[in-house]
Structures are given as C-alpha cells and as structure tokens.
Design a protein around this motif. Structure first.
Motif, PDB file in Angstrom:
ATOM      1  N   VAL B 164     111.881   3.028  14.091  1.00 45.14           N
ATOM      2  CA  VAL B 164     111.232   1.722  14.026  1.00 45.14           C
ATOM      3  C   VAL B 164     110.710   1.310  15.407  1.00 45.14           C
ATOM      4  O   VAL B 164     109.594   0.807  15.541  1.00 45.14           O
ATOM      5  N   ALA B 165     111.514   1.581  16.438  1.00 45.82           N
ATOM      6  CA  ALA B 165     111.092   1.193  17.791  1.00 45.82           C
ATOM      7  C   ALA B 165     109.791   1.897  18.158  1.00 45.82           C
ATOM      8  O   ALA B 165     108.886   1.300  18.725  1.00 45.82           O
ATOM      9  N   LEU B 166     109.699   3.182  17.830  1.00 44.49           N
ATOM     10  CA  LEU B 166     108.485   3.932  18.172  1.00 44.49           C
ATOM     11  C   LEU B 166     107.309   3.495  17.328  1.00 44.49           C
ATOM     12  O   LEU B 166     106.197   3.312  17.827  1.00 44.49           O
ATOM     13  N   GLU B 167     107.558   3.293  16.037  1.00 52.09           N
ATOM     14  CA  GLU B 167     106.442   2.955  15.147  1.00 52.09           C
ATOM     15  C   GLU B 167     105.938   1.542  15.358  1.00 52.09           C
ATOM     16  O   GLU B 167     104.785   1.238  15.046  1.00 52.09           O
ATOM     17  N   SER B 168     106.792   0.673  15.894  1.00 59.30           N
ATOM     18  CA  SER B 168     106.322  -0.701  16.047  1.00 59.30           C
ATOM     19  C   SER B 168     105.537  -0.888  17.342  1.00 59.30           C
ATOM     20  O   SER B 168     105.048  -1.983  17.602  1.00 59.30           O
ATOM     21  N   LEU B 169     105.414   0.154  18.145  1.00 57.89           N
ATOM     22  CA  LEU B 169     104.517   0.045  19.297  1.00 57.89           C
ATOM     23  C   LEU B 169     103.091  -0.079  18.766  1.00 57.89           C
ATOM     24  O   LEU B 169     102.742   0.536  17.768  1.00 57.89           O
ATOM     25  N   ALA B 170     102.273  -0.876  19.451  1.00 53.71           N
ATOM     26  CA  ALA B 170     100.904  -1.088  18.971  1.00 53.71           C
ATOM     27  C   ALA B 170     100.191   0.247  18.808  1.00 53.71           C
ATOM     28  O   ALA B 170     100.411   1.178  19.592  1.00 53.71           O
ATOM     29  N   ASP B 171      99.362   0.322  17.762  1.00 53.41           N
ATOM     30  CA  ASP B 171      98.621   1.557  17.482  1.00 53.41           C
ATOM     31  C   ASP B 171      97.914   2.079  18.714  1.00 53.41           C
ATOM     32  O   ASP B 171      97.947   3.263  19.024  1.00 53.41           O
ATOM     33  N   GLU B 172      97.267   1.158  19.424  1.00 55.24           N
ATOM     34  CA  GLU B 172      96.482   1.598  20.562  1.00 55.24           C
ATOM     35  C   GLU B 172      97.365   2.142  21.680  1.00 55.24           C
ATOM     36  O   GLU B 172      96.961   3.005  22.435  1.00 55.24           O
ATOM     37  N   TYR B 173      98.595   1.605  21.747  1.00 55.14           N
ATOM     38  CA  TYR B 173      99.518   2.102  22.756  1.00 55.14           C
ATOM     39  C   TYR B 173      99.866   3.565  22.471  1.00 55.14           C
ATOM     40  O   TYR B 173     100.023   4.370  23.378  1.00 55.14           O
ATOM     41  N   GLN B 174      99.928   3.894  21.160  1.00 60.06           N
ATOM     42  CA  GLN B 174     100.248   5.271  20.782  1.00 60.06           C
ATOM     43  C   GLN B 174      99.108   6.214  21.126  1.00 60.06           C
ATOM     44  O   GLN B 174      99.300   7.409  21.258  1.00 60.06           O
ATOM     45  N   LEU B 175      97.896   5.633  21.245  1.00 58.35           N
ATOM     46  CA  LEU B 175      96.725   6.477  21.463  1.00 58.35           C
ATOM     47  C   LEU B 175      96.425   6.693  22.941  1.00 58.35           C
ATOM     48  O   LEU B 175      95.625   7.563  23.292  1.00 58.35           O
ATOM     49  N   ILE B 176      97.038   5.885  23.825  1.00 55.74           N
ATOM     50  CA  ILE B 176      96.701   6.025  25.252  1.00 55.74           C
ATOM     51  C   ILE B 176      96.959   7.442  25.728  1.00 55.74           C
ATOM     52  O   ILE B 176      96.120   8.046  26.402  1.00 55.74           O
ATOM     53  N   GLY B 177      98.145   7.950  25.394  1.00 59.21           N
ATOM     54  CA  GLY B 177      98.518   9.275  25.886  1.00 59.21           C
ATOM     55  C   GLY B 177      97.463  10.316  25.533  1.00 59.21           C
ATOM     56  O   GLY B 177      96.872  10.925  26.423  1.00 59.21           O
ATOM     57  N   PRO B 178      97.198  10.507  24.227  1.00 62.12           N
ATOM     58  CA  PRO B 178      96.167  11.472  23.846  1.00 62.12           C
ATOM     59  C   PRO B 178      94.823  11.175  24.514  1.00 62.12           C
ATOM     60  O   PRO B 178      94.123  12.091  24.932  1.00 62.12           O
ATOM     61  N   SER B 179      94.468   9.889  24.642  1.00 63.82           N
ATOM     62  CA  SER B 179      93.150   9.577  25.205  1.00 63.82           C
ATOM     63  C   SER B 179      93.080   9.955  26.680  1.00 63.82           C
ATOM     64  O   SER B 179      92.005  10.116  27.228  1.00 63.82           O
ATOM     65  N   LEU B 180      94.236  10.089  27.322  1.00 61.39           N
ATOM     66  CA  LEU B 180      94.234  10.511  28.729  1.00 61.39           C
ATOM     67  C   LEU B 180      94.420  12.016  28.853  1.00 61.39           C
ATOM     68  O   LEU B 180      94.616  12.546  29.939  1.00 61.39           O
ATOM     69  N   GLY B 181      94.403  12.689  27.732  1.00 59.56           N
ATOM     70  CA  GLY B 181      94.544  14.139  27.776  1.00 59.56           C
ATOM     71  C   GLY B 181      95.981  14.591  27.988  1.00 59.56           C
ATOM     72  O   GLY B 181      96.230  15.619  28.603  1.00 59.56           O
TER      73      GLY B 181
END
Lengths: 257, 292
Positions: B164-181
């Motif tokens: 739950v802790a991981l999934e409740s992070l904002a969607d965009e927060y989950q995407l930062i990592g991949p977006s930075l390669g």
C-alpha cells in the motif's frame, strides 16, 4: 491529412497503434518530429495525445495490459525492436510531467540524483552538470546561492523548472512534456513557456497541452489529434490561422473540446 | 433541522473519539495501580543475585527476567525472518506482479492475515509432529519454531503495508525513475522505497508489537513456564504474554496475581520501547533521505 514535409526528423512514427487491453486508443498514426523544434500535440481530453507521447520513451510499457504495434524510429532505429535498451532510450528521450515532483532533497541533489543512482561518482562532473542544467532550465540565477537547501522550499514554477533541469541533466536528445504548465499560475506558466523557447536551441521538444493559446505561443509545429487519429499536422502558424480540416477548425475555434 | 443534525454528528464523533482516551486512561490507571507496587528486584530476578542472573550464571525462578529475554529474542527472530520477506513480497506485489497473478497473491495474503493465531500455532505444532514421524525424530517445539510461526503471523501485515505504501505514491512519482533512465531496481531502491519508508516502518512497528503480545502461537510451539533463559534456538523459552496468562490462570495467592499485573506493565513498557526504537530508526532514515 495534408503531407507535411520534415527534413531532419529525430523521431518518425509509422502506423502506430496502441491498445489498452482489447480497446484501441491510437489508430495508426504517422508523424515525424523535426530536430531542435517544438512540436505541440493538441486535442480534446481522451484523444490519445498523452498516450502517444508516452509511446516515444516507452513509458507505456509500465502499464501491463498495454500493447503497441507499428514503429517509432529514433534516429532511424525502431525503439520497439527487441534489441532496444529501454534504459538508454529513456536517457535519450527525457520526460517532464504535469505535476512537478522534486525529491525531498537539496536542489543540487535533485539535479544529479539520476546520475548518482546510475553509478556516476565524479564530483566535478556533478558540479558542472548542476550549473549547466540549472542554467539550461533558467533557474540558476534564482537558486545559485542556495543549492544545498531543500527543493521543497521552491515555488511551484521553480519546482517545475527544477524538474526540467533534472531531465536535462541526463543529457537527452528529446524532451517530452506532458502538460507541464497545467498546475502553474499564469506568471510561472509564462516563465516556463519562455524556457521552452530557449530549450529549443539544444533539444527537440514534444509538448502535450490542452491549452491552445499555449500551443500557439510555444510551438513551431502543431499536431491535432481526435479520438486516437491524427487529424492534421502542420506549421503552427498555418494550422491555427488556416486549418485544412473541418474538425481542426471546429476544435480551435472552440466549437467542441 | 440540518443544523441539529450537524450538532448531533459532531458530538457523536467527538464522544467516540474521547472514548479512546478514556479507555487508554482507565487501562493504564488500572495496570499502574495494581502493577506498580509489585515492580521490584524480586519481580524480575526472584531470589537470585541481579548481575549473575542477568548473565545467566544463576538460574532465576518465578521471576520475569527469563521471560523478558525470551520475548525480546522471539520478537527479534520473528522480525529478522518476516521483515525482509514481507517487504520483498510487498515490493513484488506493488512493482512487478502482473494483474491476474496479483489478484491471486493478494487473496492469499488476505487469507493469511485472517488466519487466527491459534491456527498458526497448531500449524507449527503439526509441523513438528510431522518432522518427528519422518526424518527428524529429535525435533521438538522451540524458540526457532515459535519465531517462525510468529513470523508467519505478522508477514501479511508487512506485505500489506509495503504494498500500500508503494502503490499510494503518486503515479508521476513512480514514473520519475524510468523517465530519468533508471532501471526498475534503481527506481525501487533509490526513489520509491525511501519515499514510502515512513509508512512501511509504521507497518513494521505494528507487526512487531503484534509479535510481542501474541500468546496463542507460542503456547503450542515451545513456551513453558519455567524454562529459564533460552538455551539457543532449539531450546524452550519463557515469554511475557505467556507468563501473564499463566499467572492469571493459576495464581496461588493475591500477591502472585498482582505480579501478573506487574508483568503486564513490563510487557507494555517493552512494547513501548520497541515502538520508540522503531520511531528513532524512522527519524534517522528520513533524515538520511532528506540529506543525500
């Protein structure tokens, strides 16, 4: 759709189809993006513009029921080939999101965090990158005296420019922007729009926006999408002044959307 | 009319909240009034000399010290087993599992969470019987077995909170990592876990509290009344909640019953200590994440 000649495309899309589960969200789009120019993707909500944008750095891969058919060529190489290194692809095609989302760390650390995690250790390189990236994001003058203070103390517009700095610190070729100003006040928006104009000198930019005035202000070319189809694509000046297509005209004159 | 309703709802929720303080207050007052007078050297060490008792040179009879050590070891072992497993499963569920598989997994976790602790104890007990009948005739209930069963008991809480802790992070927060390669592993360990750390640690603390207090599991898996200090992983042991149960059920004199209240007080303090330890750890982690 009228043929729009692109001489030096960085990204070329050929017959791209995108599926969420069984439903198709993009129906065979062909489009090319010229180097070091700003291209805006516009269209009503749900027309597939964000989905299309996320096909260019394979961000949609993270949705497990999604499927892509067709080709996206980055410098002539299909990024959907099996041999593509997705990590390397995403370094070349950076992304800025709607909501600014800096790490709860210092400004300095925010800019280089990506590099640091990827294993870079060179302090000199860090300092140099922080300066060039923040200058590139037109934030340097405002923060150079407090690089080691928390990024969460910045204003909304500054945070968004920090996220742009973070994206360019990785040294991408293309920057994808997904409604980068929609959470900002008009003044910060103007600042970011100005920045987009400056970034054009070094990067190819593709920006999704629902704000037509913004598209008209910042972009060189504009593509209008509707219900998963590319309806019209051309020079921004032409598309907004003399649209070729009835649907485009209806949309930009505010008859729907 | 709607104003009256407003007042009613407000007062009702206020009263309902106040009741929490009332209950906690009464409980503490009751425990303190009965237990505090019994707190003494004798409660902890009986007739044994303190220092020698602490280092296990002298056997302690009818006192708390072995139970304190037993409970601490039990919680520590159960935590060592369950925390890495639970967090890893939580990460898998939140960041890797595909949706149909995820549904099945989540259902299994819920099932595990709904299993009464006595069943977990029975499972451990049955496991030992099975081992004795087959390839380990020497097998017996022990500290290790009890820790394993306790670990099973707290595992679902850990999985849930991590997921739950991981999934409740904002969607965009989950995407930062991949977006930075960054790779998925780098994203999980350097961006998502630190950001979710606060809530995960909260889950760990609750789980540890649960492990410290549970009696049903250990009753069937190795706790006994007068084991003394635990002699290794495969020995019997004592534990605070079992001691409370045992004293309350079989006391011979009012003084002995009162010492059960003292024991309860000690268990409460010990859990509080665990909580504050986890809280301090959490603060340190947060500080580190905000630094570099």
């Amino acid at each position: 759709m009228s043929a729009f000649k692109i001489d030096n495309p960085v990204i070329e899309v050929e017959n791209l189809r995108f599926y969420y589960g069984d439903s198709r969200a993009i129906h065979g789009v062909d489009i090319a993006f010229p180097e070091k120019q700003v291209t805006a993707l516009i269209g009503p909500s749900g027309c597939g513009k964000s989905t299309l944008l996320r096909c260019f750095n394979r961000m949609n891969d993270l949705i497990d029921i999604s499927r892509v058919e067709g080709k996206v060529l980055l410098d002539g190489e299909n990024i959907y080939d099996k041999s593509t290194d997705i990590i390397e692809l995403r370094r070349q095609v950076g992304m800025v999101f709607q909501k600014s989302n800096p790490f709860p760390k210092s400004i300095y650390e925010n800019v280089i965090y990506g590099l640091r995690i990827a294993g870079e250790k060179d302090k000199k390189l860090f300092e140099e990158r922080v300066e060039t990236s923040l200058k590139g994001a037109a934030l340097w003058d405002e923060v150079k005296d407090r690089l080691h203070e928390s990024a969460l103390g910045l204003s909304g517009g500054q945070m968004q420019r920090l996220c742009i700095a973070r994206a360019i610190a990785v040294n991408p070729k293309v920057i994808l922007m997904d409604e980068p100003c929609s959470a900002l006040d008009p003044k910060s928006t103007a600042r970011v729009e100005e920045l987009i104009g400056e970034l054009r000198e070094n990067f190819t930019i593709i920006i999704v926006t629902h704000n037509m005035q913004q598209a008209a202000r910042v972009s060189d070319n504009t593509a209008f999408l509707f219900e998963g189809n590319l309806i019209e694509y051309g020079l921004t000046d032409q598309l907004f002044v003399k649209p070729q297509n009835k649907q485009t005209e209806d949309y930009i004159t505010g008859r729907f959307g | 009319m709607s104003r009256l309703l407003d007042i009613c709802v407000y007062s009702w929720s206020w009263l309902a909240t106040i009741k929490i303080f009332l209950v906690i207050g009464c409980l503490l007052w009751f425990l303190l009034s009965r237990g505090l007078p019994t707190l003494s050297k004798e409660l902890f060490f009986g007739d044994a000399p303190v220092l020698q008792a602490i280092f296990g040179q002298v056997r302690v009879w009818d006192a708390l010290w072995p139970a304190c050590v037993g409970t601490l070891l039990l919680v520590l072992l159960a935590g060592l087993i369950a925390v890495p497993l639970g967090i890893a499963s939580g990460i898998y569920l939140a960041c890797y599992a595909s949706s149909p598989f995820k549904r099945i997994l989540s259902m299994s976790v819920e099932l595990l969470a709904g299993t009464p602790s006595i069943v977990m104890g029975l499972f451990g007990f049955a496991l030992i019987l099975f081992l004795r009948d087959t390839f380990l005739p020497e097998a017996n209930t022990s500290l290790l077995l009890a820790s394993l069963c306790l670990a099973l008991l707290i595992l679902p809480y850990l999985i849930f909170t991590t997921q739950v802790a991981l999934e409740s992070l904002a969607d965009e927060y989950q995407l930062i990592g991949p977006s930075l390669g960054l790779t998925q592993v780098q994203t999980v360990f350097h961006i998502l876990l630190p950001a979710a750390g606060r809530s995960i640690l909260g889950g760990v603390v609750l789980a540890i509290g649960r492990a410290a207090e549970d009696t049903a599991v250990i009753m069937l898996t190795g706790v006994i009344a007068n084991a003394g200090l635990p002699h290794g992983l495969f020995g019997k042991f004592e534990a605070l909640p079992f001691r409370i149960y045992y004293l309350a059920a079989e006391y011979q004199s009012p003084a002995e019953l009162n010492s059960a209240y003292g024991t309860a007080l000690v268990l409460l303090a010990l859990t509080g200590l665990l909580y504050s330890g986890a809280f301090a750890l959490h603060k340190t982690l947060e500080w580190q994440w905000n630094q570099h």
